[in-house]
Write a protein that holds these residues in place. Structure first.
Motif, mmCIF file in Angstrom:
data_model
loop_
_atom_site.group_PDB
_atom_site.id
_atom_site.type_symbol
_atom_site.label_atom_id
_atom_site.label_comp_id
_atom_site.label_asym_id
_atom_site.label_seq_id
_atom_site.Cartn_x
_atom_site.Cartn_y
_atom_site.Cartn_z
ATOM 1 N N LEU A 22 0.684 -1.271 -0.050
ATOM 2 C CA LEU A 22 0.047 -0.022 0.032
ATOM 3 C C LEU A 22 0.692 1.202 -0.053
ATOM 4 O O LEU A 22 0.632 2.284 -0.602
ATOM 5 C CB LEU A 22 -0.911 -0.173 1.179
ATOM 6 C CG LEU A 22 -1.670 1.043 1.418
ATOM 7 C CD1 LEU A 22 -2.677 1.358 0.188
ATOM 8 C CD2 LEU A 22 -2.631 1.060 2.728
ATOM 9 N N ASP A 23 2.005 0.998 0.753
ATOM 10 C CA ASP A 23 2.801 2.407 0.719
ATOM 11 C C ASP A 23 3.575 2.355 -0.695
ATOM 12 O O ASP A 23 3.626 3.743 -1.236
ATOM 13 C CB ASP A 23 4.287 2.036 1.620
ATOM 14 C CG ASP A 23 4.890 3.413 1.813
ATOM 15 O OD1 ASP A 23 4.500 4.216 2.264
ATOM 16 O OD2 ASP A 23 6.278 3.152 1.721
ATOM 17 N N ARG A 24 3.947 1.384 -1.170
ATOM 18 C CA ARG A 24 4.257 1.741 -2.809
ATOM 19 C C ARG A 24 3.247 2.298 -3.635
ATOM 20 O O ARG A 24 3.445 3.239 -4.375
ATOM 21 C CB ARG A 24 4.843 0.221 -3.385
ATOM 22 C CG ARG A 24 6.085 -0.256 -2.648
ATOM 23 C CD ARG A 24 6.335 -1.700 -3.537
ATOM 24 N NE ARG A 24 7.223 -2.353 -2.527
ATOM 25 C CZ ARG A 24 7.472 -3.713 -2.836
ATOM 26 N NH1 ARG A 24 7.283 -4.065 -4.026
ATOM 27 N NH2 ARG A 24 8.353 -4.390 -2.140
ATOM 28 N N VAL A 25 1.974 2.063 -3.482
ATOM 29 C CA VAL A 25 0.939 2.452 -4.201
ATOM 30 C C VAL A 25 0.924 4.081 -3.920
ATOM 31 O O VAL A 25 0.800 4.742 -4.723
ATOM 32 C CB VAL A 25 -0.267 1.872 -3.927
ATOM 33 C CG1 VAL A 25 -1.411 2.426 -4.816
ATOM 34 C CG2 VAL A 25 -0.304 0.327 -4.442
ATOM 35 N N ARG A 28 3.029 6.139 -3.040
ATOM 36 C CA ARG A 28 4.104 6.983 -3.357
ATOM 37 C C ARG A 28 3.748 7.098 -4.926
ATOM 38 O O ARG A 28 4.024 8.049 -5.389
ATOM 39 C CB ARG A 28 5.612 6.390 -3.047
ATOM 40 C CG ARG A 28 5.998 6.489 -1.575
ATOM 41 C CD ARG A 28 7.237 6.156 -1.264
ATOM 42 N NE ARG A 28 7.258 4.737 -0.845
ATOM 43 C CZ ARG A 28 7.902 3.559 -1.449
ATOM 44 N NH1 ARG A 28 8.524 3.944 -2.535
ATOM 45 N NH2 ARG A 28 7.626 2.483 -1.043
ATOM 46 N N LEU A 29 3.573 6.052 -5.603
ATOM 47 C CA LEU A 29 3.258 6.173 -6.999
ATOM 48 C C LEU A 29 2.069 7.136 -7.412
ATOM 49 O O LEU A 29 2.276 8.017 -8.547
ATOM 50 C CB LEU A 29 2.946 4.789 -7.789
ATOM 51 C CG LEU A 29 4.530 3.841 -7.741
ATOM 52 C CD1 LEU A 29 4.057 2.533 -8.092
ATOM 53 C CD2 LEU A 29 5.325 4.505 -8.897
ATOM 54 N N VAL A 30 1.104 7.057 -6.722
ATOM 55 C CA VAL A 30 -0.191 7.824 -6.898
ATOM 56 C C VAL A 30 0.370 9.445 -6.512
ATOM 57 O O VAL A 30 -0.229 10.191 -7.298
ATOM 58 C CB VAL A 30 -1.015 7.502 -6.091
ATOM 59 C CG1 VAL A 30 -2.490 8.423 -5.819
ATOM 60 C CG2 VAL A 30 -1.956 6.026 -6.442
ATOM 61 N N ASN A 31 1.091 9.481 -5.644
ATOM 62 C CA ASN A 31 1.612 10.954 -5.138
ATOM 63 C C ASN A 31 2.333 11.465 -6.328
ATOM 64 O O ASN A 31 1.996 12.698 -6.682
ATOM 65 C CB ASN A 31 2.140 10.995 -3.854
ATOM 66 C CG ASN A 31 1.336 10.856 -2.671
ATOM 67 O OD1 ASN A 31 0.233 11.460 -2.690
ATOM 68 N ND2 ASN A 31 1.794 10.509 -1.586
ATOM 69 N N LYS A 32 3.129 10.549 -7.076
ATOM 70 C CA LYS A 32 3.911 11.031 -8.122
ATOM 71 C C LYS A 32 3.059 11.370 -9.486
ATOM 72 O O LYS A 32 3.277 12.312 -10.068
ATOM 73 C CB LYS A 32 5.074 9.914 -8.281
ATOM 74 C CG LYS A 32 5.852 10.051 -9.537
ATOM 75 C CD LYS A 32 6.881 8.959 -9.633
ATOM 76 C CE LYS A 32 7.742 9.495 -10.671
ATOM 77 N NZ LYS A 32 8.768 8.297 -10.911
ATOM 78 N N LEU A 70 0.623 -1.363 -10.980
ATOM 79 C CA LEU A 70 -0.259 -2.437 -11.376
ATOM 80 C C LEU A 70 0.177 -3.761 -10.418
ATOM 81 O O LEU A 70 -0.481 -4.479 -9.794
ATOM 82 C CB LEU A 70 -0.560 -2.591 -12.793
ATOM 83 C CG LEU A 70 -1.268 -1.488 -13.535
ATOM 84 C CD1 LEU A 70 -1.282 -2.018 -14.849
ATOM 85 C CD2 LEU A 70 -2.743 -1.692 -13.362
ATOM 86 N N LYS A 71 1.505 -3.746 -10.306
ATOM 87 C CA LYS A 71 2.087 -4.964 -9.765
ATOM 88 C C LYS A 71 1.745 -4.900 -8.331
ATOM 89 O O LYS A 71 1.368 -5.864 -7.559
ATOM 90 C CB LYS A 71 3.569 -5.116 -10.089
ATOM 91 C CG LYS A 71 4.356 -6.318 -9.353
ATOM 92 C CD LYS A 71 5.718 -6.358 -9.728
ATOM 93 C CE LYS A 71 6.397 -7.562 -9.080
ATOM 94 N NZ LYS A 71 7.857 -7.479 -9.359
ATOM 95 N N ALA A 72 1.996 -3.450 -7.854
ATOM 96 C CA ALA A 72 1.671 -3.551 -6.264
ATOM 97 C C ALA A 72 0.334 -3.516 -5.865
ATOM 98 O O ALA A 72 0.054 -4.115 -4.854
ATOM 99 C CB ALA A 72 2.111 -1.961 -5.983
ATOM 100 N N LEU A 73 -0.586 -2.960 -6.760
ATOM 101 C CA LEU A 73 -2.138 -3.574 -6.588
ATOM 102 C C LEU A 73 -2.198 -4.866 -6.597
ATOM 103 O O LEU A 73 -2.949 -5.444 -5.783
ATOM 104 C CB LEU A 73 -2.904 -2.655 -7.574
ATOM 105 C CG LEU A 73 -3.034 -1.073 -7.384
ATOM 106 C CD1 LEU A 73 -3.428 -0.622 -8.671
ATOM 107 C CD2 LEU A 73 -3.871 -1.039 -6.157
#
Length: 271
Positions: free
Chosen positions: A69-72, A74-78, A94-97
Motif C-alpha cells: 500500500l505504501d508503494r501504491v 508513493r506512485l499515486v502521489n507522483k 499495477l504490480k503493487a495493486l
C-alpha cells in the motif's frame, strides 16, 4: 470525451464521485445495441442469494499489505504531482495493486513458502457444513492458481473427492473433469481458476465460494453463471470471502460503482 464532459461528476480535486443522466445513453444506443438479460430470457431461473463473508488478515498478511500500500501511495502521489506516470511506473503500480490482492488471500501466493491466511480455514468450515448433507456439491473459484492449490491440499487431507481445473489443464482433458464432477457422487467440489469461468456447465452444484473477487463485475457474473443457469434445480448460494481492512473492501465499492454505471446506462437503472 463526450461521456466525460456530459455524464461524469467530479469533485474539486478532479476525482470521479458519480455519474448523471445515464438513461440518456440507453436512448442514444437504442438503434445499435440489443441488450437481453438472463432474467428476461429465462422465466424459470432459480433463486440466488449472494453473501459477503468478512475474514481477518493475519499480522504477517497485514504487514505485507501495508508495505505494498505504501508503494501504491508513493506512485499515486507522483502521478498527482506530475500529472502522468511513465510505463515503468504504471507497471509498478499495477504490480503493487495485484500484490495487495494476492496477500489478501495468502502470503503463499507471493512466495510459495510461507503460509499465512484465514480464507482457507473459512472455506473448509463452509465445506464441512456442506459435506454433512448428502448429494450437495460446491464450486470454488480463485483468480490465483496457487490459492486453489492450497484448497486442493486441504481437500486431499480430508480425503474429499474433487475436480481441479486451471490454465495448465489441456482442453482435451476438461470434458473428463466435468463428467466426473457431474456423475460421481463422491466428487463434491469443483476447484477452478478463472480459466474455467466461461463455457462450463456446473449446475449440479448449488453453492459457489469465491475466494477472491475480480476487478471486473462481468467476470464475477461469469463465475456465478456456471451454476446459476438453465438446468439448475435448486436455489443458488454465492459466498464471497473478503479480507477486512484490505484492498478487497475497497474493491467492493468499485464493483458497486461499476454495476450502478452499467445499470443506469443499459438497463434503465438509477439515472
Amino acid at each position: 470525451h463526450h461521456f466525460l464532459e456530459t455524464h461524469q461528476i467530479r469533485d474539486s480535486l478532479g476525482k470521479v464521485v458519480g455519474n448523471k443522466e445515464l438513461n440518456h445513453i440507453k436512448t442514444l444506443l437504442a438503434d445499435i445495441v440489443i441488450r437481453r438479460t438472463k432474467k428476461e430470457v429465462m422465466a424459470e431461473l432459480p433463486g440466488r442469494t449472494d453473501k459477503y463473508l468478512f475474514v481477518p488478515l493475519t499480522k504477517p498478511q497485514a504487514d505485507l499489505h501495508a508495505e505494498f500500500l505504501d508503494r501504491v501511495a508513493r506512485l499515486v502521489n507522483k502521478w498527482k504531482r506530475f500529472g502522468f506516470l511513465d510505463e515503468k511506473d504504471r507497471l509498478r503500480l499495477l504490480k503493487a495493486l495485484n500484490c495487495m490482492r494476492m496477500v489478501a488471500d495468502s502470503t503463499y501466493i507471493l512466495d510459495q513458502e510461507t503460509r499465512h491466511d484465514t480464507k482457507i480455514t473459512e472455506l473448509m468450515s463452509i465445506l464441512d457444513k456442506l459435506f454433512s448433507t448428502d448429494g450437495e456439491k460446491a464450486v470454488v473459484f480463485s483468480q490465483w492458481e496457487r490459492m486453489t492449490r492450497l484448497a486442493k491440499a486441504e481437500l486431499e487431507s480430508r480425503q474429499v473427492g474433487f475436480a481441479y481445473l486451471h490454465g495448465g489443464v489441456p482442453s482435451r482433458d476438461r470434458k473428463a473433469l466435468l463428467d466426473n464432477f457431474h456423475q460421481d457422487p463422491s466428487c463434491r467440489v469443483f476447484l477452478s481458476t478463472d480459466a474455467g469461468g466461461v463455457g462450463l456447465n456446473l449446475q449440479c452444484a448449488s453453492l459457489m465460494v469465491n475466494l477472491d473477487i475480480p476487478w471486473n463485475p462481468a467476470v464475477l457474473e461469469q463465475r456465478i453463471g456456471r451454476i446459476h443457469r438453465h438446468g439448475q434445480k435448486h436455489n443458488v448460494n454465492v459466498i464471497n470471502l473478503i479480507s477486512r481492512n484490505s484492498i478487497e473492501e475497497r474493491l467492493l465499492e468499485v464493483l458497486k460503482f461499476k454495476q450502478s454505471l452499467l445499470a443506469g446506462a443499459l438497463d434503465g437503472g438509477e439515472d
